[in-house]
Each structure stands twice: as C-alpha cells, then as structure tokens.
Design a protein around this motif. Structure first.
Motif, short mmCIF file in Angstrom:
data_model
loop_
_atom_site.label_atom_id
_atom_site.label_comp_id
_atom_site.label_asym_id
_atom_site.label_seq_id
_atom_site.Cartn_x
_atom_site.Cartn_y
_atom_site.Cartn_z
N ARG A 169 107.45 -60.28 -2.84
CA ARG A 169 107.32 -61.73 -2.73
C ARG A 169 107.02 -62.15 -1.30
N LEU A 192 95.78 -74.30 -14.64
CA LEU A 192 97.12 -74.27 -14.05
C LEU A 192 96.96 -74.25 -12.53
N ILE A 193 97.37 -75.33 -11.88
CA ILE A 193 97.13 -75.50 -10.45
C ILE A 193 97.84 -74.42 -9.63
N LYS A 194 99.08 -74.08 -10.01
CA LYS A 194 99.82 -73.07 -9.26
C LYS A 194 99.13 -71.72 -9.32
N ARG A 195 98.69 -71.34 -10.51
CA ARG A 195 97.98 -70.07 -10.69
C ARG A 195 96.64 -70.08 -9.95
N THR A 248 95.79 -71.88 -7.27
CA THR A 248 95.95 -71.81 -5.82
C THR A 248 96.37 -70.42 -5.37
N LYS A 249 97.22 -69.75 -6.14
CA LYS A 249 97.59 -68.38 -5.79
C LYS A 249 96.38 -67.46 -5.78
N GLU A 288 99.40 -65.64 1.35
CA GLU A 288 98.96 -67.00 1.02
C GLU A 288 98.99 -67.92 2.24
#
Length: 127
Positions: free
Chosen positions: A36, A92-95, A97-98, A43
């Motif tokens: 993590r 899915l915004i989180k996915r 951006t990752k 990122e």
C-alpha cells in the motif's frame, strides 16, 4: 525558512526518485503495509515525474512544451475514461484515478530515464 522550502521543492522536482522514496517511507510508517505504501507513493509521485520531465525538456531544448504535456495528459485521461466506460459500463472515479496515476507514473519514469540519459549524452558530447 522560505529559502529552505524552495530548496527542498527544487530537489524533489530535480530528483523525483528521492521524492518517491521519502513518501514511500512516510506511507510505510503510517500504514505499516509495504504494498500500500508503494502504491500510494507511486500515485503521489506521478505528477512530480511529469513535472521533472517538463523541466528537463524546457532546459534541454529551450522550448515551452507545457501545453503539449497538458494535451497529452488530457488525451490519456479521456482514453482511460472511454475504455473504462466501454468495458465496465460504469465509470468508477477512484479506479480510474488509480489506473491513470499509476500509468502516468510509468510513463513519467520511462521519460525521466530517457531524458536524463539523453541530457548526459548531449552534455558529454558538448552539444
């Protein structure tokens, strides 16, 4: 104090691997999880690598390529957005951006290595 902070920012922009390593150890200390911590440091440091590439390009060729990089980043983001929309059906915004930041980091690292190597070769040849 401002001189000290500006020197730290200059070091991080000039040598983004140092920035990434510092944030890796900060995240590793915070989360106690190596994988993590690595992903978060990737990122966070992806935009620093892009900024470092921009600085190297401006220094090497005396050409303002900021607008080209912004257009390229927006194009890459739109490609990821449309691809996720077509494959998954729901964005899915989180996915997104990752995936975007991690691929941006990969592009930034490769570009940084190529530009630093090219810069060293050109400075040794005296061009």
């Amino acid at each position: 104090m401002t001189v000290f902070l500006s020197n730290i920012v200059a070091i991080f922009i000039t040598f983004p691997p140092i920035f990434m390593i510092v944030f890796y150890y900060i995240f590793k200390w915070l989360y106690q999880h190596k994988k993590r911590a690595f992903h978060l440091s990737v990122e966070v440091s992806s935009l620093v690598f892009v900024l470092a590439n921009l600085v190297i390009l401006n220094h090497m060729f005396d050409f303002s390529s900021g607008w080209l990089i912004i257009i390229g980043l927006l194009t890459l983001f739109i490609i990821f957005l449309v691809t996720q929309w077509k494959l998954v059906g729901d964005v899915l915004i989180k996915r997104l951006t990752k995936l975007y930041l991690r691929s941006l980091w990969l592009i930034g690292v490769v570009g940084y290595i190529v530009l630093v190597t090219l810069s060293i070769i050109l400075s040794v040849q005296g061009a």
